[in-house]
Write a protein that holds these residues in place. Structure first.
Motif, mmCIF file in Angstrom:
data_model
loop_
_atom_site.group_PDB
_atom_site.id
_atom_site.type_symbol
_atom_site.label_atom_id
_atom_site.label_comp_id
_atom_site.label_asym_id
_atom_site.label_seq_id
_atom_site.Cartn_x
_atom_site.Cartn_y
_atom_site.Cartn_z
ATOM 1 N N MET A 1 -31.451 13.058 74.623
ATOM 2 C CA MET A 1 -30.305 12.341 74.503
ATOM 3 C C MET A 1 -30.360 11.258 73.254
ATOM 4 S SD MET A 1 -27.709 10.626 74.559
ATOM 5 C CE MET A 1 -27.873 9.265 73.767
ATOM 6 N N PRO A 2 -31.110 11.504 72.371
ATOM 7 C CA PRO A 2 -31.149 10.641 71.315
ATOM 8 C C PRO A 2 -30.191 10.543 70.273
ATOM 9 C CG PRO A 2 -32.852 12.477 70.835
ATOM 10 C CD PRO A 2 -31.979 12.723 72.279
ATOM 11 N N ASN A 3 -29.734 9.260 69.805
ATOM 12 C CA ASN A 3 -28.599 9.193 68.961
ATOM 13 C C ASN A 3 -29.295 8.487 67.651
ATOM 14 O OD1 ASN A 3 -25.989 10.094 69.863
ATOM 15 N ND2 ASN A 3 -26.646 8.824 71.790
ATOM 16 N N LEU A 4 -29.085 9.116 66.551
ATOM 17 C CA LEU A 4 -29.460 8.550 65.357
ATOM 18 C C LEU A 4 -28.373 8.207 64.659
ATOM 19 C CD1 LEU A 4 -32.296 9.878 62.788
ATOM 20 C CD2 LEU A 4 -29.895 8.901 61.995
ATOM 21 N N VAL A 5 -28.024 7.015 64.291
ATOM 22 C CA VAL A 5 -26.936 6.631 63.743
ATOM 23 C C VAL A 5 -27.356 5.723 62.202
ATOM 24 C CG1 VAL A 5 -24.889 5.119 63.689
ATOM 25 C CG2 VAL A 5 -25.559 6.046 65.707
ATOM 26 N N MET A 6 -27.065 6.456 61.275
ATOM 27 C CA MET A 6 -27.332 5.780 59.663
ATOM 28 C C MET A 6 -25.932 5.230 59.368
ATOM 29 S SD MET A 6 -28.665 7.827 56.249
ATOM 30 C CE MET A 6 -27.136 8.771 56.041
ATOM 31 N N GLU A 7 -26.382 3.853 59.123
ATOM 32 C CA GLU A 7 -25.086 3.005 58.683
ATOM 33 C C GLU A 7 -25.710 2.749 57.243
ATOM 34 O OE1 GLU A 7 -23.352 -0.143 61.345
ATOM 35 O OE2 GLU A 7 -25.643 0.190 61.992
ATOM 36 N N TYR A 8 -24.545 2.797 56.263
ATOM 37 C CA TYR A 8 -24.856 2.609 54.617
ATOM 38 C C TYR A 8 -23.867 1.792 53.934
ATOM 39 C CZ TYR A 8 -22.512 6.753 53.882
ATOM 40 O OH TYR A 8 -21.510 7.858 53.872
ATOM 41 N N SER A 9 -24.211 1.058 52.981
ATOM 42 C CA SER A 9 -23.012 0.587 52.210
ATOM 43 C C SER A 9 -22.408 1.764 51.384
ATOM 44 C CB SER A 9 -23.711 -0.794 51.501
ATOM 45 O OG SER A 9 -24.623 -0.080 50.968
ATOM 46 N N ASN A 10 -21.120 1.434 51.109
ATOM 47 C CA ASN A 10 -20.511 2.444 50.225
ATOM 48 C C ASN A 10 -21.214 2.441 48.952
ATOM 49 O OD1 ASN A 10 -19.396 -0.100 49.176
ATOM 50 N ND2 ASN A 10 -17.181 0.708 49.624
ATOM 51 N N SER A 11 -21.682 1.709 48.429
ATOM 52 C CA SER A 11 -22.453 1.822 47.202
ATOM 53 C C SER A 11 -23.551 2.734 47.159
ATOM 54 C CB SER A 11 -22.961 0.572 46.520
ATOM 55 O OG SER A 11 -23.973 -0.063 47.597
ATOM 56 N N VAL A 12 -24.074 3.087 48.370
ATOM 57 C CA VAL A 12 -25.221 3.878 48.389
ATOM 58 C C VAL A 12 -24.800 5.487 48.145
ATOM 59 C CG1 VAL A 12 -26.662 5.050 50.228
ATOM 60 C CG2 VAL A 12 -26.697 2.470 50.048
ATOM 61 N N ASP A 13 -23.501 5.504 48.710
ATOM 62 C CA ASP A 13 -22.779 6.843 48.409
ATOM 63 C C ASP A 13 -22.925 7.490 47.015
ATOM 64 O OD1 ASP A 13 -21.946 8.746 50.105
ATOM 65 O OD2 ASP A 13 -19.995 7.903 50.250
ATOM 66 N N GLU A 14 -22.713 6.710 46.034
ATOM 67 C CA GLU A 14 -23.018 7.019 44.471
ATOM 68 C C GLU A 14 -24.354 7.325 44.076
ATOM 69 O OE1 GLU A 14 -21.492 3.374 42.764
ATOM 70 O OE2 GLU A 14 -19.872 3.522 43.808
ATOM 71 N N ARG A 15 -25.378 6.930 44.961
ATOM 72 C CA ARG A 15 -26.748 7.089 44.471
ATOM 73 C C ARG A 15 -27.538 8.092 45.289
ATOM 74 N NH1 ARG A 15 -29.084 1.641 43.278
ATOM 75 N NH2 ARG A 15 -28.040 1.191 45.358
ATOM 76 N N VAL A 16 -27.116 8.294 46.350
ATOM 77 C CA VAL A 16 -28.008 9.108 47.539
ATOM 78 C C VAL A 16 -27.299 10.106 47.940
ATOM 79 C CG1 VAL A 16 -29.026 8.906 49.648
ATOM 80 C CG2 VAL A 16 -29.177 6.961 48.186
ATOM 81 N N ASN A 17 -27.942 11.246 48.240
ATOM 82 C CA ASN A 17 -27.101 12.519 48.878
ATOM 83 C C ASN A 17 -27.098 12.215 50.384
ATOM 84 O OD1 ASN A 17 -26.559 14.716 50.195
ATOM 85 N ND2 ASN A 17 -28.001 16.162 48.918
ATOM 86 N N VAL A 18 -26.168 11.424 50.860
ATOM 87 C CA VAL A 18 -26.117 11.026 52.202
ATOM 88 C C VAL A 18 -26.239 12.220 53.036
ATOM 89 C CG1 VAL A 18 -24.575 10.020 53.867
ATOM 90 C CG2 VAL A 18 -24.922 8.822 51.702
ATOM 91 N N GLN A 19 -25.384 13.282 52.830
ATOM 92 C CA GLN A 19 -25.437 14.332 53.906
ATOM 93 C C GLN A 19 -27.095 14.804 53.747
ATOM 94 O OE1 GLN A 19 -23.214 15.309 56.212
ATOM 95 N NE2 GLN A 19 -24.874 17.027 56.935
ATOM 96 N N GLY A 20 -27.620 15.094 52.833
ATOM 97 C CA GLY A 20 -28.960 15.551 52.587
ATOM 98 C C GLY A 20 -29.899 14.554 53.291
ATOM 99 N N LEU A 21 -29.593 13.178 53.106
ATOM 100 C CA LEU A 21 -30.582 12.349 53.862
ATOM 101 C C LEU A 21 -30.517 12.245 55.370
ATOM 102 C CD1 LEU A 21 -32.499 9.912 53.705
ATOM 103 C CD2 LEU A 21 -30.516 8.370 53.312
ATOM 104 N N LEU A 22 -28.990 12.660 55.756
ATOM 105 C CA LEU A 22 -29.008 12.601 57.209
ATOM 106 C C LEU A 22 -29.564 13.979 57.819
ATOM 107 C CD1 LEU A 22 -27.463 11.463 59.701
ATOM 108 C CD2 LEU A 22 -25.382 12.712 58.979
ATOM 109 N N GLU A 23 -29.355 14.944 57.279
ATOM 110 C CA GLU A 23 -30.128 15.979 57.452
ATOM 111 C C GLU A 23 -31.786 15.990 57.821
ATOM 112 O OE1 GLU A 23 -28.679 19.047 54.819
ATOM 113 O OE2 GLU A 23 -26.823 19.116 55.588
#
Length: 115
Positions: A1-23
């Motif tokens: 039942m683990p829950n991983l929640v990744m919160e990030y500032s909207n500026s991160v979206d421009e420089r990080v592949n958020v979906q890839g990082l989450l995966e």
């Protein structure tokens, strides 16, 4: 039942592949051997408004909250935290604030319904 929640500032979206990082973070949880694979849940939440210290919203961030049912040893939780941070540093080292918090949930008060 683990829950991983990744919160990030909207500026991160421009420089990080958020979906890839989450995966990749999700994969760390799956490969840890600490959980039933089918119970691991991961999600990303983009923050549009945030403040950090006296710098306001000029500091970008990624914060991982990882909640799991109690019963793991401190060493297991430290190792999970270390592995999650390693992935964060590999993919988002240019983000100013990277944090990970692994914390226990109380089994006695946790409720779950699966349909």
């Amino acid at each position: 039942m683990p829950n991983l929640v990744m919160e990030y500032s909207n500026s991160v979206d421009e420089r990080v592949n958020v979906q890839g990082l989450l995966e990749d973070l999700h994969e760390v949880a799956l490969q840890s051997g600490l959980f039933d694979v089918g119970s691991v849940k991961s999600r990303a939440l983009r923050c549009h408004n945030w403040l950090i210290g006296d710098e306001g919203d000029s500091v970008d961030f990624v914060h991982i909250s990882f909640e799991l049912l109690d019963g793991r040893t401190p060493e297991q939780k430290r190792e999970l935290s270390r592995q999650l941070m390693t992935v964060l540093q590999e993919q988002a080292s240019h983000v100013r604030s990277l944090t990970v918090n692994v914390r226990d949930m109380d089994k006695e008060s946790f409720q779950k319904v699966t349909n």
